[in-house]
Design a protein around this motif. Structure first.
Motif, short mmCIF file in Angstrom:
data_model
loop_
_atom_site.label_atom_id
_atom_site.label_comp_id
_atom_site.label_asym_id
_atom_site.label_seq_id
_atom_site.Cartn_x
_atom_site.Cartn_y
_atom_site.Cartn_z
N VAL A 177 1.07 -1.22 -0.10
CA VAL A 177 0.14 0.25 -0.04
C VAL A 177 0.10 1.37 0.04
CG1 VAL A 177 -2.08 1.11 1.19
CG2 VAL A 177 -1.44 -1.05 1.33
N HIS A 178 0.35 2.00 -1.00
CA HIS A 178 1.25 3.64 -1.01
C HIS A 178 0.50 4.50 -0.83
CE1 HIS A 178 4.16 6.00 -2.03
NE2 HIS A 178 3.77 6.85 -2.87
N ALA A 179 -0.08 5.34 0.23
CA ALA A 179 -0.22 6.59 0.72
C ALA A 179 -0.09 7.63 -0.94
CB ALA A 179 -0.50 7.29 1.75
N LEU A 180 -0.55 8.27 -1.75
CA LEU A 180 0.18 9.24 -2.67
C LEU A 180 0.49 10.37 -2.22
CD1 LEU A 180 -2.50 8.96 -5.78
CD2 LEU A 180 -0.05 7.99 -5.34
N ALA A 233 -1.80 7.58 5.48
CA ALA A 233 -0.95 6.67 5.62
C ALA A 233 -1.33 5.85 6.13
CB ALA A 233 0.60 6.30 5.65
N ALA A 234 -1.42 5.84 7.75
CA ALA A 234 -2.11 5.33 8.90
C ALA A 234 -3.56 5.01 8.35
CB ALA A 234 -1.58 6.53 10.40
N GLN A 235 -4.38 5.26 8.25
CA GLN A 235 -5.77 5.15 8.01
C GLN A 235 -5.80 4.96 6.86
OE1 GLN A 235 -8.16 8.57 6.84
NE2 GLN A 235 -9.55 7.70 6.74
N ALA A 236 -4.80 4.76 5.45
CA ALA A 236 -5.11 3.06 4.64
C ALA A 236 -4.51 1.62 5.11
CB ALA A 236 -4.37 3.72 3.59
N LEU A 237 -3.44 2.15 5.67
CA LEU A 237 -3.58 0.71 6.67
C LEU A 237 -4.27 0.42 7.66
CD1 LEU A 237 0.83 1.39 6.71
CD2 LEU A 237 -0.66 0.07 5.31
N ALA A 238 -3.95 1.18 8.71
CA ALA A 238 -5.70 1.06 9.33
C ALA A 238 -6.78 0.14 8.99
CB ALA A 238 -5.79 2.17 10.81
N VAL A 239 -7.26 0.83 7.60
CA VAL A 239 -8.36 -0.24 7.31
C VAL A 239 -8.05 -1.57 6.32
CG1 VAL A 239 -9.46 0.16 5.26
CG2 VAL A 239 -9.16 2.47 5.89
N GLY A 263 6.48 8.72 13.90
CA GLY A 263 5.10 9.16 15.29
C GLY A 263 4.27 10.06 14.58
N SER A 264 4.38 10.10 12.38
CA SER A 264 3.10 9.96 12.32
C SER A 264 2.56 9.24 11.65
CB SER A 264 3.30 11.40 10.96
OG SER A 264 4.59 10.95 10.19
N VAL A 265 3.04 7.91 11.21
CA VAL A 265 2.92 7.42 10.59
C VAL A 265 2.43 5.67 11.22
CG1 VAL A 265 2.80 5.68 8.45
CG2 VAL A 265 2.86 7.63 8.92
N LEU A 271 -1.54 2.65 17.29
CA LEU A 271 -2.62 2.97 18.29
C LEU A 271 -4.15 2.45 18.07
CD1 LEU A 271 -1.78 6.59 19.18
CD2 LEU A 271 -1.85 5.00 21.21
N ASN A 272 -4.14 2.55 16.09
CA ASN A 272 -5.09 2.61 15.91
C ASN A 272 -6.07 1.07 15.29
OD1 ASN A 272 -6.99 5.48 16.38
ND2 ASN A 272 -4.94 5.10 15.34
N THR A 273 -4.66 0.10 15.10
CA THR A 273 -4.03 -1.27 14.37
C THR A 273 -5.01 -2.51 14.95
OG1 THR A 273 -3.39 -2.55 13.02
CG2 THR A 273 -2.56 -2.16 14.95
N PRO A 274 -6.11 -3.11 14.34
CA PRO A 274 -6.64 -4.12 15.07
C PRO A 274 -6.00 -5.56 15.10
CG PRO A 274 -7.94 -3.91 12.76
CD PRO A 274 -6.95 -2.93 13.15
N CYS A 275 -5.16 -5.80 14.40
CA CYS A 275 -4.07 -6.47 13.45
C CYS A 275 -2.35 -5.90 14.38
CB CYS A 275 -4.10 -6.98 13.04
SG CYS A 275 -2.98 -6.33 11.15
N PRO A 276 -1.75 -6.93 14.65
CA PRO A 276 -0.53 -7.36 14.84
C PRO A 276 -0.27 -6.01 13.68
CG PRO A 276 -0.60 -9.27 15.12
CD PRO A 276 -1.83 -8.89 14.62
N VAL A 277 1.43 -5.41 14.34
CA VAL A 277 2.01 -4.39 13.55
C VAL A 277 2.90 -4.60 13.70
CG1 VAL A 277 2.66 -2.19 12.95
CG2 VAL A 277 -0.24 -2.91 13.71
#
Length: 286
Positions: A177-180, A233-239, A263-265, A271-277
């Motif tokens: 996944v790449h955030a533009l 990016a953080a939102q896209a990855l959390a989804v 800190g930004s990603v 803080l928001n992921t439902p799976c392991p990071v």
């Protein structure tokens, strides 16, 4: 495949999600496995009217219980325990060099188990000598593949290679996944943009195809997909994490820059992921 894992626990022992993650990993790898269970006690946190020996016994019992639990779950694994005194972040970073992976749970309580609610994750993840995997509370094992956040820079190699190996280990799909990014000129209505949004997307999609082709050379049996997104990016990855067993991200740059990007990603994702990071230190490509 031989592997050394380090599992950090607090005085409550090992959590169910971390146990599930370790059990899943053991099933995917029948090779030689070493597990070091580490707990860090701070003398400054000893409750009033509590003797140091009583305080120590709580951690010693947690280590013993974690060892018994993992010995029963991880058949054939070599398991050892270590108790340390001091600042948790400093102690964990200090011993991280003797492991392939450092695993921590998070439920926003306690010292180690709740580290994602404070500054400890930034210190541990930023300075750890090995990749760090954070397993969130409530997570359950599945077969949902691996997601990797990529910046389309040469330093992505560490992230994509780690993610590919994890996907291959579990015979799952790898999704890149790449955030533009938004070119500065596109942010001003007073300027004529030298490139359009479509130009940016087309360039990113071309780079993603190259990245996929490169991975397929090294991992020909792996199923790989890739896409770009306009959201953060953080939102896209959390989804994406809602349908994944692992999300892999990297740290970019060094020193202050690394901490900003983390800190930004990565921190937002933790803080928001439902799976392991898994957070992997980037390095310049092969």
């Amino acid at each position: 495949m031989s592997e050394k894992l380090m599992v950090a626990v607090d005085n409550r022992g090992i959590s169910e999600p971390v146990l599930a993650w370790l059990t899943q990993r053991r099933r995917a790898n029948a090779g030689h496995l070493e597990v070091e269970i580490v707990t860090v006690a701070e003398l400054g946190w000893i409750p009033a009217n509590t003797a140091e020996i009583e305080y120590r016994k709580v951690y010693e019992h947690a280590l013993w219980e974690a060892r018994e639990t993992l010995a029963a779950a991880l058949h054939g694994a070599v398991i050892e325990t270590t108790m340390l005194w001091g600042t948790p972040s400093e102690q964990l970073v200090g011993v991280s060099g003797r492991a392939d992976l450092l695993i921590l749970g998070s439920d926003k309580t306690g010292v180690v188990a709740g580290f994602v609610s404070g500054t400890l994750p930034l210190r541990v993840v930023t300075h750890s000598a090995c990749p760090v995997v954070v397993v969130p509370a409530g997570w359950t094992a599945g077969e949902r593949g691996v997601v990797a956040g990529v910046s389309l820079e040469p330093s992505d190699f560490a992230v994509t290679d780690f993610a590919a190996r994890e996907a291959e280990r579990t015979h799952g799909e790898l999704r890149l996944v790449h955030a533009l990014p938004i070119p500065p000129a596109l942010l001003s209505a007073d300027l004529i943009a030298p490139v359009t949004r479509d130009d940016v997307r087309e360039s990113a999609e071309g780079a993603l195809k190259v990245a996929v082709d490169d991975l397929l050379v090294r991992y020909p049996r792996l199923s790989i997909s890739a896409y770009t997104t306009d959201i953060r990016a953080a939102q896209a990855l959390a989804v994406e994490a809602t349908n994944a067993d692992l999300v892999v991200v990297g740290t970019h740059g060094r020193g202050f820059l690394r901490r900003i990007v983390l800190g930004s990603v990565s921190h937002d994702l933790l803080l928001n992921t439902p799976c392991p990071v898994a957070v992997v230190h980037n390095r310049e490509g092969h």
